[in-house]
Each structure stands twice: as structure tokens, then as C-alpha cells.
Design an enzyme around this catalytic site. Sequence first.
Site, short mmCIF file in Angstrom:
data_model
loop_
_atom_site.label_atom_id
_atom_site.label_comp_id
_atom_site.label_asym_id
_atom_site.label_seq_id
_atom_site.Cartn_x
_atom_site.Cartn_y
_atom_site.Cartn_z
N CYS A 326 0.83 -1.21 0.00
CA CYS A 326 0.00 0.00 0.00
C CYS A 326 0.87 1.25 0.00
O CYS A 326 0.35 2.37 0.11
CB CYS A 326 -0.95 0.00 1.19
SG CYS A 326 -0.13 -0.07 2.80
N GLU A 360 -1.95 1.02 -4.70
CA GLU A 360 -1.76 -0.33 -4.20
C GLU A 360 -1.06 -1.12 -5.30
O GLU A 360 -1.50 -1.08 -6.45
CB GLU A 360 -3.11 -0.96 -3.86
CG GLU A 360 -3.04 -2.20 -3.03
CD GLU A 360 -3.27 -1.95 -1.55
OE1 GLU A 360 -3.23 -2.93 -0.79
OE2 GLU A 360 -3.48 -0.79 -1.16
#
Length: 368
Positions: A326, A360
Site C-alpha cells: 500500500c 496499491e
Amino acid sequence: MTSTVLNIADYQPQLDEKAARIQDLLSDFETPELEVFASPAEHYRMRAEFRVWHEGEELYYIMFDQHTREKYRVDKFPAASRLINDVMPMLLEAIKPIKTLRHKLFQVDFLSTLSGEILVSMLYHRQLDDEWTVAAKQLKQRLNDEGFKLNLIGRARKMKIVLDQDYVIEQLKVHDNALTYKQVENSFTQPNGEVAQKMLEWAVDCTQDSAGDLLELYCGNGNFSLALAPNFERVLATELAKPSVDSAQYNIAINNIENVQIIRMSAEDFTDAMAGKREFRRLKDQNVDLQSYNCNTIFVDPPRSGMDDGTCRMVQGYDNIMYISCNPETLRDNLAILTETHNITRFALFDQFPYTHHMEAGILLERK
């Protein structure tokens, strides 16, 4: 009526910009062609939270501008799921005439699902009493009579009243397989349900022809563990947060998966256990024999801070490394170590957070 506006025409250009940015960020490494997984352009967020503003008899949701910190009214929120948008106005209309429900209510949090369930948490600057509980039960019944599958939570300082459960049951489709997940209030879950499904399918595709067992660090509620289980003989997964471990155990049982074992342990402690530096009673208590596992593949989904150097060195011991990130900047730092021994063979961008700078990423590495 005030709505936070999404300019859908901007969606593809912002996704293209992210794709260019992540390729530039990782340009020091040899990467294959980037696989890009788009989000719906609106109604993609399964979670949302709003402050509640009181103005005389009026009651409405507000948010704060990230740059100016000025508040603005929100009656519709196109980024959030259609379910959240349907519940938002009906909830406030039902609360307005009931003093015990509106008095010192300062925030409402929503957790919705693709499966149709929704959890609403109402936060107060006062202690809640029996009168509140009676009124909240009536509110819950009224909304469910409208066709919603809704549960309510009341929160105050050191206080939590649950009507009737503090979780939702989600169903995610992974190719032709439907998986059931318990998602608990205030525990981590992927915020974008549609993209979460694409991430699971990508991970399953990457490991389709795997042999041996899978080791997974930072497994959360077993989100990836359950989807990947059919591709491996056994899955051994670690997670530190107790609510996530409890949800993972529930999810294993409800999906009738028999080859996944979850251990409550940090990645750092597990690294020490694998290296034989320390013995851990919890492994003995759960009859976990680390030496019995034949893990050729390791799956990591670390927090934004990425993995520490010791964990990276431990991860290098596996033939195949699947890394969900992330934070591409800490991913880049970790890849500087991992690519000493491994090549990057798959590279993906998942647009979990449209119209923001957040990205992501998915990386598959195979031993050189």
C-alpha cells in the site's frame, strides 16, 4: 442538498498518471509490463465516516476540506457505495425528531458490503443509557423495515453498545468461487470491494501452478489466505491484531477450508522463530511444527512502513515471493534487498483509492 462531486471524466487520466508514476518509482528495477486494475469510477468505497453538524433543529453530515480544513455539508457521497448513500439520508431523518438519539451525536461511521449488509456506528460526546438503547432498537427496526440488512453500534467514551452484531458478512467472488468473510467494525478490511476481488483473482492466477505450502505474513482476516488455499497443500499465516485473528478463524470455518492455520504473532517474532533464535510457547500450544512445512512461496502484505531488513532477509529464503504493497516507496526500499536474489516476474497496480495519490501494488518475484 450538497454532494461531493466526482468528475468521472477525470478517472482514466488519474489512473494513467498513477501507472506512469509507479513505473517511474520502480524504474531502477527490471519489471515486466504493468498490469493495471481499474476501480469503478464511483460508488467504490465500502467504508465512510462523517461528522454530524447540529444547527438548531437541523442535522446534517459534514466533512473537512483536506487543504483548507474548512467544513462542508455532505448529503450525498458518490465515492461511497450505493448502499451507504441510500442509508445516509434515511438515518438522519429518523434521528432528527428523537432527542435521545441526536443529543451530542458527533460522528457516524458506515461499513457496507457487496453482499448487501451494512453496519452503522453512532459516536457520542455523552454516556449512553437505557433510553438510548430503546430508541436505537426502534431506529434499527425502522430502517430494516425499509429493506436494509442493518446493525447499529452506539459508542461513547469507554462505552460500546452493539445492536445486534459489530460486524458484517461480506461475499467476494474469486473467479467462479464465492468466499465469505466476517468484517469487524474498526478492523482493517480492503476499502474497495470491487478492486479487492480483482486483487484476489490476480494473486490466485500468480500462484496457479504452485507446489508445496504457503507462508503468509500480515494476513489480516484471512482475506488472501482463503482465496489462495486451493493452490497450496497447506497455508500457514500470521497476524498480530486479535480481532483480525478471530475473524480469520471464523472465515476459515464458514468457508469449510481445512488447510489454513493462523498464528497470532508479529512478522518480526515469526522471523526469529523461523531462524531458531527464540522458542515461542504459542507455537507449541497450537501444535505448530514449523519444520513440517514445505513453504516454497511466501505472501506478504505489510503496513505502510513496509518490512524491516531482517524480515526482508528472511523472505529471501523462499523461491517465490508475492508482495502486496500500500506504499510503493517502502516497496521500492524492500525491492532493493529482494531483487538481490529474485527477479520480478509480475507487476500490478490496483486502483483501491481513485482520485487520490494512494496506490496499491502487487509484485511477484521468483528466485534467480
